[in-house]
Scaffold this motif. Structure first.
Motif, PDB file in Angstrom:
ATOM      1  N   ARG A 423     -11.647 -10.198   3.240  1.00  0.00           N
ATOM      2  CA  ARG A 423     -10.441 -10.809   2.695  1.00  0.00           C
ATOM      3  C   ARG A 423      -9.428  -9.752   2.249  1.00  0.00           C
ATOM      4  O   ARG A 423      -8.958  -9.764   1.112  1.00  0.00           O
ATOM      5  N   ASN A 425      -6.437  -9.444   2.822  1.00  0.00           N
ATOM      6  CA  ASN A 425      -5.084  -9.920   2.530  1.00  0.00           C
ATOM      7  C   ASN A 425      -4.910 -10.419   1.105  1.00  0.00           C
ATOM      8  O   ASN A 425      -3.823 -10.875   0.747  1.00  0.00           O
ATOM      9  N   MET A 426      -5.977 -10.349   0.322  1.00  0.00           N
ATOM     10  CA  MET A 426      -5.781 -10.650  -1.095  1.00  0.00           C
ATOM     11  C   MET A 426      -4.925  -9.556  -1.739  1.00  0.00           C
ATOM     12  O   MET A 426      -4.381  -9.733  -2.807  1.00  0.00           O
ATOM     13  N   PHE A 427      -4.840  -8.416  -1.048  1.00  0.00           N
ATOM     14  CA  PHE A 427      -3.957  -7.350  -1.521  1.00  0.00           C
ATOM     15  C   PHE A 427      -2.688  -7.343  -0.664  1.00  0.00           C
ATOM     16  O   PHE A 427      -2.732  -7.612   0.538  1.00  0.00           O
TER      17      PHE A 427
END
Lengths: 469, 236
Positions: A423, A425-427
């Motif tokens: 994941r 894209n949490m950043f």
């Protein structure tokens, strides 16, 4: 180190290094062996070892050779040292602090073993007289003023420094081919199922017997509550599941559990913790949470930060006792006050969410996360990076967030690896690009800095974590 | 979506802001995929399944409907509290119940969705132990339920009475479980924002309750993921 150019040679030290190297190799260590090395080579090897140990569960340095205390600091002497003054020693030797720094980033356990306090080889050339003023350990002996032996060590939590002889005393070179300490160490290292704290205890007993009480090995520092079986927990099992402390302690043989109980009765808090962990394993016939709580309370009263943290968790969940948020919070705070990073991170979490009856206070939470991150707590580094990424930390940006993420990854935290892999894209994109740059800087990634975590970046992340593919 | 910047919610936003078009797809049975019944709530009520309440959420192997999973409400505190440890079956049961709660509330009219979710969260919490590994989940769901209900109550439509709803879920009629408030039209947007924050907070608590080196870790993550999330903070 044996063949010294300017000071007295030592008979057995190279033999000692060889036997310890072979023993470590035999129980699965990746070993770098350095014999009769000059200063430059020793320092270069330490630097390389420092980087490699970042992805090791355990990093261990064994040094056999001359060691000397100068004004409260311990120096290990390479074969080409020609010291005529205190400054020369600092210039031509490697300090114990350098050794400790080199193993500092190993993930689970850090050990420095000095079989080196054999005498002061430089005689009157060095001014060691100030050592009395800089050492405060009450166990120091009367021989210190004469410049023999080493000063007591003060390693960080989770690092163990073992001396072949108590600080201030002189270790024996041995009448055979190996020193009494090296002989005992090699013997115990290779013994499967021997937990590390008990191993050093048995080494001490063996050396005392062999030397007729003339030499008493001593350890400094506190090991974490994670048990470690250097040669594997049993003859058939190579490694314990060291992430699960309850399961790992349950591997302890009954005879060693008895030794642990003796040490616990003598006030050893790590032994109390070990016994408590065994009683917290629901798979065990010995499962007894109420007894575990008693042991933890005793260890907590004796000042064990880890016991205070474990008690806090039990009070939070009500396992083994009545749930009590106030007591849980109190124990988290006691533990955090002793700089126990697990507790600091969890307090940050509690303040962030307003748990355990606290009013949500994100700013206060940030100070906890930052503090635990500075202690290199993997989850805290990840959390702090997340909050930086969200723009909540003044004066810190994507590059800082990426730095914490990189360090969290190197620390070997599986959650961090999973989250960055699955994941990413949490950043936000700037943080992702900064992490790619960080990976590139350390030669883990050669692709484009585009914030897209494709196969190349994923490979880099796994390499930085310490996986081959 | 600026609450703490930690969790971004997709699912709930859709739920509270879109008109439901969900329709039953599997007449005759309530099934959770083709799974065998897992952690069954029948474990904690009578063998004859007398604890079953119409419109509630739970899983029972005794369902008369083609072996499917029927979600059942029962107060199991006494029994459950004796088991402090999370189990795979228990966690799957919770995540399934959360998913079903979301699907059920997706089907009530927009104005009622917030209170609907409040009821379902309370229903799921009721069969969780108050302590042990699931104690955090119990607390989180209860708090979210109370807060959501308060939002619904504070913004209720005085011209629209409280009302229970029965919807089609996988071909079976299911009720919300109790009469729920409708939000007045002028307050819908602000109530949605408040509700989103409450859900985000619930997710945040669960996700950040993830513990490394602990049996709770994987369970909390799975439960939190069932509510959906974007960013995770880790516990020690």
């Amino acid at each position: 180190m044996s063949d010294y150019q300017y000071i007295g040679t030592l008979k057995n030290t190279v033999n000692d290094a060889r036997v310890i190297s072979q023993t470590l190799d035999g129980i699965g260590f990746k070993v770098t062996t350095l014999l009769d090395a000059p200063h430059d080579e020793l320092r270069k090897t330490i630097d390389e070892f420092s980087f490699e140990s970042e992805t090791a569960d355990l990093a261990l340095i064994y040094f056999a050779g001359h060691g000397v205390e100068v004004q409260g600091e311990n120096f290990l002497v390479p074969v080409d040292a020609n010291a005529k003054s205190n400054k020369d020693i600092q210039r031509y030797s490697v300090s114990l602090k350098d050794f400790m720094k080199s193993v500092d980033r190993a993930r689970k356990m850090r050990i420095v073993i000095l079989d080196s306090c054999r005498n002061n080889p430089f005689g009157d050339a060095l001014d060691t007289t100030q050592s009395n003023q800089t050492t405060t350990d009450s166990s120091s002996t009367a021989t210190r003023g004469g410049g023999n032996g080493l000063a007591p060590a003060s390693p960080d939590r989770g690092t163990l420094v073992a001396f072949a002889a108590r600080d201030g005393e002189v270790a024996l070179d041995g009448v055979g081919n190996n020193s009494p300490f090296a002989t005992a160490l090699a013997d115990k290292l290779s013994q499967p199922g021997l937990e590390i704290s008990l191993m050093f205890r048995q080494i001490r007993d063996q050396v005392l017997t062999e030397t007729r009480n003339l030499q008493e090995p001593h350890t400094y520092g506190s090991l974490s509550g994670t048990p470690f079986f250097l040669a594997g927990p049993t003859e058939t099992q190579l490694t314990a599941q060291i992430d699960d402390r309850s399961s790992a302690w349950s591997e302890l043989r009954p005879s060693q559990e008895q030794q642990l109980a003796v040490l616990a009765r003598g006030g050893d808090t790590r032994s109390m913790l070990g016994l408590a962990y065994i009683r917290l394993n629901p798979e065990e016939a010995r499962y007894d949470p109420a007894e575990a709580v008693k042991l933890l309370q005793e260890a907590a009263r004796a000042g064990s930060a880890e016991a205070q943290f474990e008690l806090a968790k039990l009070y939070e969940t009500g396992i083994g006792m009545e749930q009590d948020q106030n007591l849980a919070l109190d124990f988290y705070q006691q533990s955090a006050d002793q700089d126990f990073a697990d507790a600091i991170n969890d307090l940050g979490f509690m303040y962030y969410q307003g748990g355990l009856g606290l009013t949500s206070n994100p700013q206060k939470a940030l100070t906890f996360f930052a503090r635990a991150a500075d202690l290199r707590h993997p989850q805290a580094m990840f959390n702090f990076a997340a909050l930086i990424d969200d723009g909540l930390v003044a004066d810190k940006g994507p590059s800082d967030a990426a730095g914490y993420l990189y360090d969290a990854l190197r620390s070997g935290n599986q959650d961090v690896l999973d989250l960055l892999s699955e994941r990413p894209n949490m950043f936000k994109a700037p943080t992702r690009r900064a992490l790619q740059s960080k990976l590139q800087e350390h030669s883990f990634y050669t692709g484009t800095i585009d914030g897209d975590f494709g196969p190349g970046t994923q490979r880099g992340i796994r390499k930085a974590y310490g996986l081959d593919n | 979506m600026n609450y703490s910047g930690i969790i971004a919610v997709g699912m709930f936003v859709n739920m509270v802001s879109s008109v439901s078009t969900f329709a039953a797809t599997a007449p005759g049975a309530i099934r959770l995929g083709n799974m065998e019944p897992k952690f069954t709530l029948a474990d904690c009520h009578n063998e004859d399944d007398s604890g079953y309440q119409e419109g509630s959420l739970g899983i029972s192997p005794n369902s008369p409907f083609d072996g499917g999973a029927v979600i059942v409400l029962a107060n199991c505190h006494t029994e459950r509290a004796n088991n402090p440890h999370a189990t795979d079956h228990g966690t799957v049961s919770i995540t399934d119940a959360l998913a079903l709660a979301e699907r059920l509330c997706r089907q009530v009219p927009d104005g009622y969705k917030i209170d609907c979710l409040a009821v379902q969260y309370a229903a799921i919490a009721r069969w969780l132990p108050k302590g042990g590994d699931y104690g955090v989940v119990y607390d989180v769901l209860n708090k979210a339920s109370e807060d959501l209900h308060q939002v619904a109550k504070d913004n209720r439509d005085r011209y629209n009475e409280k009302k229970d709803f029965t919807v089609q879920l996988d071909g079976r009629r299911k009720s919300v479980g109790k009469p729920i408030h409708s939000i007045r039209p002028g307050a819908q947007a602000s109530a949605n924002v408040a509700a989103i924050q409450i859900i985000q907070e619930a997710q945040t608590v669960l996700l950040r309750s993830t513990e490394n080196s602990s049996r709770r870790q994987v369970h909390y993550q799975r439960i939190a993921t069932a509510i959906d999330s974007n960013k995770v903070l880790l516990r020690s």
